[in-house]
Design an enzyme around this catalytic site. Sequence first.
Site, PDB file in Angstrom:
ATOM      1  N   ASN A 136      -9.962  65.183  56.145  1.00  0.00           N
ATOM      2  CA  ASN A 136     -11.432  65.117  56.114  1.00  0.00           C
ATOM      3  C   ASN A 136     -11.921  63.833  55.444  1.00  0.00           C
ATOM      4  OD1 ASN A 136     -10.788  65.585  53.480  1.00  0.00           O
ATOM      5  ND2 ASN A 136     -11.814  67.561  53.292  1.00  0.00           N
ATOM      6  N   HIS A 138     -10.734  62.636  52.556  1.00  0.00           N
ATOM      7  CA  HIS A 138     -10.675  62.602  51.088  1.00  0.00           C
ATOM      8  C   HIS A 138      -9.614  61.622  50.591  1.00  0.00           C
ATOM      9  CE1 HIS A 138      -7.692  66.221  51.022  1.00  0.00           C
ATOM     10  NE2 HIS A 138      -7.036  65.201  50.535  1.00  0.00           N
ATOM     11  N   GLU A 143     -13.455  65.222  47.687  1.00  0.00           N
ATOM     12  CA  GLU A 143     -13.808  65.851  48.953  1.00  0.00           C
ATOM     13  C   GLU A 143     -15.141  65.310  49.486  1.00  0.00           C
ATOM     14  OE1 GLU A 143     -11.629  67.452  50.364  1.00  0.00           O
ATOM     15  OE2 GLU A 143     -10.976  69.283  49.369  1.00  0.00           O
TER      16      GLU A 143
HETATM   17  C1  GLP Z   1      -3.545  65.838  49.172  1.00  0.00           C
HETATM   18  C2  GLP Z   1      -3.582  64.811  48.066  1.00  0.00           C
HETATM   19  C3  GLP Z   1      -4.026  63.458  48.575  1.00  0.00           C
HETATM   20  C4  GLP Z   1      -3.271  63.120  49.836  1.00  0.00           C
HETATM   21  C5  GLP Z   1      -3.598  64.123  50.905  1.00  0.00           C
HETATM   22  C6  GLP Z   1      -2.963  63.816  52.240  1.00  0.00           C
HETATM   23  O1  GLP Z   1      -4.755  66.484  49.371  1.00  0.00           O
HETATM   24  N1  GLP Z   1      -4.418  65.190  46.995  1.00  0.00           N
HETATM   25  O2  GLP Z   1      -3.827  62.495  47.565  1.00  0.00           O
HETATM   26  O3  GLP Z   1      -3.626  61.828  50.269  1.00  0.00           O
HETATM   27  O4  GLP Z   1      -3.117  65.367  50.421  1.00  0.00           O
HETATM   28  O5  GLP Z   1      -1.668  64.295  52.268  1.00  0.00           O
HETATM   29  P1  GLP Z   1      -0.605  64.001  53.370  1.00  0.00           P
HETATM   30  O6  GLP Z   1      -0.075  62.644  53.077  1.00  0.00           O
HETATM   31  O7  GLP Z   1       0.444  65.068  53.186  1.00  0.00           O
HETATM   32  O8  GLP Z   1      -1.291  64.083  54.693  1.00  0.00           O
END
Ligand code: GLP
Length: 245
Positions: A136, A138, A143
Amino acid sequence: MYLYVVDDYKELSKKAASLVAGQILAKPDSILGFATGSTPEGMYAELVKMYEAGEINFKNVESFNLDEYCGLDKNHNQSYHYFMNKHLFSKINMLPNNIRIPNGLTDNMFDECLTYEENIDMCLQIDLQILGLGHNGHIGFNEPSDHFSYQTHCVELSQSTREANARFFEGGIDEVPTHAITMGIGTILRTKRILLLVSGSSKAKILKKVLKGTVTPQVPASILRFHDDVIVIADKEAAAELYEN
Ligand code: GLP
């Protein structure tokens, strides 16, 4: 902002690791901002290889992690403390006192967030902040919202983030914490250089919004376009929608 589009996840991991290694070689006492999630795992593995080969030394490196779930013990296998130990800290020579991760079990949230931010300020500036990208938009756990957060704070996780992260929890979404501590958008923007890693087709739509859409707190990562030293490394799948039309 520089955008590197690389062939695949392996290349992304190597490129990211070489940029981090370059930072450490140029400034052995670098202050690094570490991220969790599946995206940086390959980069950490590459950094460990470089360390084992004697190419880089973490002895004087200091670090701040972006975020941590609230309510998980440090030894819980989904806490970010556990993640960082597993993928990096247990395999390199960083000094324990130089590693900072927010304490998600604090009974004084206000104090924890304030102290975390003050500790960053005392180091003056994080040299290189690594970021992944949520589906989304973030970054950290900032968020989508109606405003950009300024500093380290406690957030309520969105349903979509909890669903996205449920894959890591044995018991599914019910086990995913509802809150987390995260550096704020302001904290992230105050870092000297930012390295954003984006991999996979599931991130293609949001990466297009981040890089080409409106800068808005509804897409928190879009604010990175206002920082003057951001490097984005995306694999071809993640970059697929950037060049359409
Ligand atoms: C979590 C972490 C983020 C990360 C995101 C994406 O929510 N808090 O810092 O960037 O996941 O994760 P992924 O790399 O597994 O898609």
